[in-house]
Design a protein around this motif. Structure first.
Motif, PDB file in Angstrom:
ATOM      1  N   ASP A 183      10.870  71.927 -17.327  1.00  0.00           N
ATOM      2  CA  ASP A 183       9.753  72.874 -17.416  1.00  0.00           C
ATOM      3  C   ASP A 183      10.150  74.206 -18.026  1.00  0.00           C
ATOM      4  OD1 ASP A 183       7.470  71.576 -15.563  1.00  0.00           O
ATOM      5  OD2 ASP A 183       9.491  71.115 -14.826  1.00  0.00           O
ATOM      6  N   ASN A 184      11.443  74.405 -18.180  1.00  0.00           N
ATOM      7  CA  ASN A 184      11.889  75.707 -18.654  1.00  0.00           C
ATOM      8  C   ASN A 184      12.215  75.711 -20.145  1.00  0.00           C
ATOM      9  OD1 ASN A 184      12.416  78.421 -17.909  1.00  0.00           O
ATOM     10  ND2 ASN A 184      14.609  78.020 -18.067  1.00  0.00           N
ATOM     11  N   GLY A 212      12.491  70.986 -12.908  1.00  0.00           N
ATOM     12  CA  GLY A 212      12.848  72.264 -12.286  1.00  0.00           C
ATOM     13  C   GLY A 212      11.840  73.297 -12.708  1.00  0.00           C
ATOM     14  N   ALA A 213      11.813  74.393 -11.996  1.00  0.00           N
ATOM     15  CA  ALA A 213      10.768  75.382 -12.244  1.00  0.00           C
ATOM     16  C   ALA A 213      11.031  76.170 -13.519  1.00  0.00           C
ATOM     17  CB  ALA A 213      10.685  76.324 -11.061  1.00  0.00           C
ATOM     18  N   SER A 214       9.948  76.570 -14.182  1.00  0.00           N
ATOM     19  CA  SER A 214      10.076  77.459 -15.323  1.00  0.00           C
ATOM     20  C   SER A 214      10.423  78.855 -14.821  1.00  0.00           C
ATOM     21  CB  SER A 214       8.757  77.504 -16.087  1.00  0.00           C
ATOM     22  OG  SER A 214       8.783  78.588 -16.982  1.00  0.00           O
ATOM     23  N   THR A 218       5.772  85.717 -14.990  1.00  0.00           N
ATOM     24  CA  THR A 218       4.330  85.559 -14.914  1.00  0.00           C
ATOM     25  C   THR A 218       3.623  86.867 -14.587  1.00  0.00           C
ATOM     26  OG1 THR A 218       4.670  84.864 -12.647  1.00  0.00           O
ATOM     27  CG2 THR A 218       4.322  83.125 -14.273  1.00  0.00           C
TER      28      THR A 218
END
Lengths: 367, 448
Positions: A183-184, A212-214, A218
């Motif tokens: 996701d990154n 995995g998380a970005s 945000t």
């Protein structure tokens, strides 16, 4: 868009990595993998830079030597660059090499060996060279100080590894594991067939990257304003000011930078350089006056007082729009800013850096 | 054409992306007054660029008005950029050895404005003494600064000066601070009147443009005085050297060349491939150790050079094949020059097919990615037409590169490099740069 776009297709089918493919006529393609792993996301100062320098070294599937030699025969060139937002792994190549280059870049993300000898023998000397080259420019020093004053952490982190905070091989490996996740990363390809690209991406190690998380920001980071930094240095003196900018004001500062560096503004004679750098959720407008200290002192006073009095930017929107269109045509990711409605600008709070012969440079409260 | 060679192994500071108009169809029209119009349309572009090219740069000057093209260029830009910006146009200009260019960029709806601008500000530019003296001082200062700071470029300038001595290509393309300070209004006016004429002019439009509309606009709004530009004497290569030793500088900057290929020579791409076989090098970049260039082995091991870059520069009737390099290991300049020339020897006798294949692929990459902006495409079209009369499309260039083989390279190298004269220019700490004859002797070997 300089390329003749036939179709631009975005897709995330089957895997969470965003793929943007733009078809084009011609004989060459560009493949860029943007990883949200720039210095603002660094776990230790400079780790992004070192990771960027580790790219295209030995992987478990190919040695660095083999990668270079194979790529040369296919007519391609790799590069890995780092800015505050991201690490960009790029390949410029002749069109028919697409499958090879997708595969090669995927292996770099997924299979880099991080051999212990590579850090002291290859990566650190190269990183030191980058830093030395950059520090030769007083603009770079001033810009680093302005970022640090305006954002402290995140965007204020140093761009390059300077050895102040020690970074070990394990730190780099851990950072790579954190940022090289589905996701990154984002794939941006120009001059390729979207369907073929998707196929090659599926078949490559890119589809095996862990989930995995970005890390992408945000929300707008905290801004610090009214900070002054003074540093003695030999060589030419610089007085510089910077203003951290929210995304809503991007258009105004885009026009302002274009206006102040064009002959439309009387001030352009006094200004050595002015730029507006845009990042995810924040930007920094900076303005530099460079030269002999007493001349710098009078110029920066003149410029700041004129900007405090306000400037009318409506006459510069056409010029700024043209500059932006031309920049977008060559950019990897075009910035979508509409400058048509920008009216005027008045300088409020700002951060200030005096570098060089500080004894003869003004203080922020004298501006 | 100097811009084509400025490349190194360093990572690109700006990410480049593909740029496909290079393969687009270029359309041509010649007007009755002799002006050539070329357009390359790209409907997806949001902007349009229109360039006016004159086949007159420093080679159209002489020893007494050297720098006139540069000063004219600076005066036109300095006087008119603000007005262009008010209309939303970006105006820039450039002088090279064999051409001068003026480029206006804006939205596609502003093309009419752009052509009018080129007409009033460039084609019929009115000079006066005040304007000339305003830019003369600053340009002389700029050129003096160039000579005091840009040592690599300076060596290359002196290389041209010595290699083509007593011919027009020898003149510095920027002029010198002395010649520029002596220029007066009538020098520039005469240069403008003689050279900025229709048979010497090419208009190039790129981006979101329509060929017929451009032809129409140029016919109606651009009036370039008709006339034939003065003939420029043919250049001639002469093996020679010039040394500007300065031990206060932190290294040695040297340029070394042999006879290369002219723009319209059948060997144009052969020489380009030969230059790309050795390519460019930066000691500090990790990739330098891995590149498939034999020369790099010995250079890396002994730090013989910090950077080097090979070039094949082509002009009307002459060219230069060679390399420019920067060395901080000033005690081993002789070693570097020796190993460099021994590698060039191999072009005549033992260059391998793999090395040639590699050079060909990298040359294709370089040509295609040099066209990375609309200004670059416009300049590529304009400069090639105005200098050589035509522009090879990327397809055509690729086809010609494909045809280059080891027989062609060897034949070209045996005729132009093997046991042929060299030209050398150096500045900085060049005490260790060998005597001319020692270098000249290295252009051949006692064995085959």
């Amino acid at each position: 868009m300089l390329s003749r776009r036939l179709a631009s297709i975005q897709s995330t089918r089957g895997y969470a990595t965003k793929v943007t493919a733009t078809a084009a006529e011609g004989r060459v393609s560009t493949l860029t993998v943007k990883v949200n792993a720039g210095s603002r996301y660094a776990t230790k100062d400079g780790v992004s830079h070192l990771l960027s320098r580790f790219n295209f070294q030995n992987t478990r599937s190919r040695s660095a030597l083999r990668l270079t030699r194979e790529s040369e025969l296919l007519g391609g060139v790799f590069s890995s660059t780092v800015d505050r937002d991201a690490i960009y792994l790029s390949a410029n190549f002749l069109k028919e090499g697409l499958p090879y280059y997708v595969n090669a870049i995927a292996d770099v993300l997924y299979k880099t060996s991080f051999k212990p000898h590579e850090l002291p023998e290859i990566v650190l000397p190269a990183a030191k060279y980058d830093l030395t080259t950059a520090l030769a420019s007083p603009y770079f020093k001033a810009s680093e100080l302005l970022y640090s004053a305006s954002f402290r952490n995140g965007l204020g982190n140093p761009l390059y590894y300077d050895g102040v905070e020690k970074v070990t091989l394990d730190d780099i490996k851990a950072f790579a594991d954190k940022v090289y996740v589905k996701d990154n990363v984002e794939i941006i390809a120009k001059g390729v067939d979207a369907k073929a690209l998707n196929g090659f991406v599926q078949d490559s190690a890119l589809s095996q990257l862990p989930a995995g998380a970005s890390l992408a920001a945000t929300s707008t980071p905290k801004f610090y304003e009214g900070v002054e930094v003074r540093e003695r240095a030999v060589g030419e003196s610089i007085s510089a000011i910077a203003v951290p900018v929210k995304p809503a004001d991007f258009a105004t500062y885009e026009v302002l930078a274009a206006y102040l560096t064009s002959p439309l503004s009387e001030l352009s004679q006094s200004i050595s350089s002015a730029s507006f750098e845009k990042y995810s959720q924040a930007g920094l407008f900076s303005l530099y006056v460079k030269g002999e200290a007493s001349a710098v002192a009078s110029s920066i006073k003149k410029v700041v007082s004129a900007l405090k009095g306000g400037v009318n930017l409506s006459s510069a929107t056409g010029y700024a729009a043209t500059k932006l269109a031309l920049a977008n045509e060559s950019a990897v990711i075009a910035s979508e800013i509409d400058v048509a409605n920008v009216k005027d600008f008045k300088l409020g709070k700002f951060n200030y850096v005096a570098l060089g012969d500080v004894h003869n440079l003004p203080y922020a409260d004298e501006l | 054409m100097l811009s084509a060679i400025r490349s190194s192994v360093t990572k690109s500071a700006v990410l480049k992306r593909t740029f496909a108009t290079s393969s687009g169809k270029t359309q041509y029209t010649s007007l009755q007054n002799g002006v050539t119009i070329a357009t390359e349309s790209n409907p997806a572009a949001t902007s349009a660029s229109i360039g006016l090219y004159y086949g007159a740069g420093s080679t159209a000057e002489n020893a007494w008005n050297n720098g006139a093209s540069n000063l004219l260029n600076k005066a036109v830009v300095g006087e008119n950029t603000a007005e262009a910006a008010k209309k939303g146009l970006v105006f820039s200009a450039n002088t090279e050895r064999e051409y001068s260019s003026y480029l206006v960029q804006g939205s596609s709806s502003s093309l009419s404005d752009a052509v009018e601008f080129l007409n009033s500000k460039v084609a019929s530019f009115e000079l006066n003494d005040a304007t000339v003296s305003k830019y003369r001082e600053s340009l002389a200062q700029e050129v003096a600064t160039f000579e005091e700071t840009q040592f690599g470029e300076k060596a290359l300038e002196h290389l041209h000066n010595t290699a083509f001595q007593n011919t027009p290509l020898a003149l510095p393309k920027r002029g010198t601070s002395e010649t520029i300070s002596d220029l007066i209004t009538s020098d520039l006016a005469k240069f403008h009147k003689d050279n900025y004429v229709s048979s010497n002019a090419v208009v190039v439009a790129t981006g979101n443009v329509d060929h017929a509309a451009i032809v129409d606009l140029v016919e109606k709004k651009l009036s370039i005085p008709s006339g034939i530009a003065p003939k420029v004497a043919a250049p001639k290569f002469l093996g020679s050297e010039v040394r500007l030793r300065d031990d206060t500088l932190p290294g040695a900057w040297i340029a070394l060349a042999q006879k290369g290929a002219a723009v319209n020579s059948p060997d144009f791409y052969v020489a380009k491939v030969a230059a790309e076989i050795f390519g460019s090098y930066n000691y500090h970049e990790p990739i330098a150790k891995n590149l498939g260039v034999k020369l790099n082995g010995v250079v890396n091991e002994n730090h013989l050079a910090d950077t080097y870059s090979h070039f094949s520069l082509s002009y009307k009737g002459a060219g230069l094949f060679g390399a420019q390099f920067f060395i901080t290991n000033i005690g081993q300049i002789d070693d570097f020059v020796h190993f460099l020339l021994k590698e060039w020897n191999r072009l005549s006798i033992s260059i391998t097919d793999t090395e040639i294949a590699r050079g060909k692929q990298l040359l294709k990459n370089k040509l295609a990615f040099a066209l990375d902006s609309q200004a670059a495409v416009n300049q590529s079209i304009g400069s090639q037409i105005v200098v050589s009369g035509r522009r090879a499309s990327l397809e055509e260039a690729f086809a010609k590169i494909d045809k280059v083989d080891s027989a062609a390279i060897k034949a070209w190298a045996q005729a132009n490099l093997w046991d042929q004269d060299i030209a050398v220019a150096g500045t900085g700490q060049i005490e260790d740069l060998l005597d001319y004859n020692r270098m000249r002797n290295d252009t051949s070997m006692m064995r085959w």
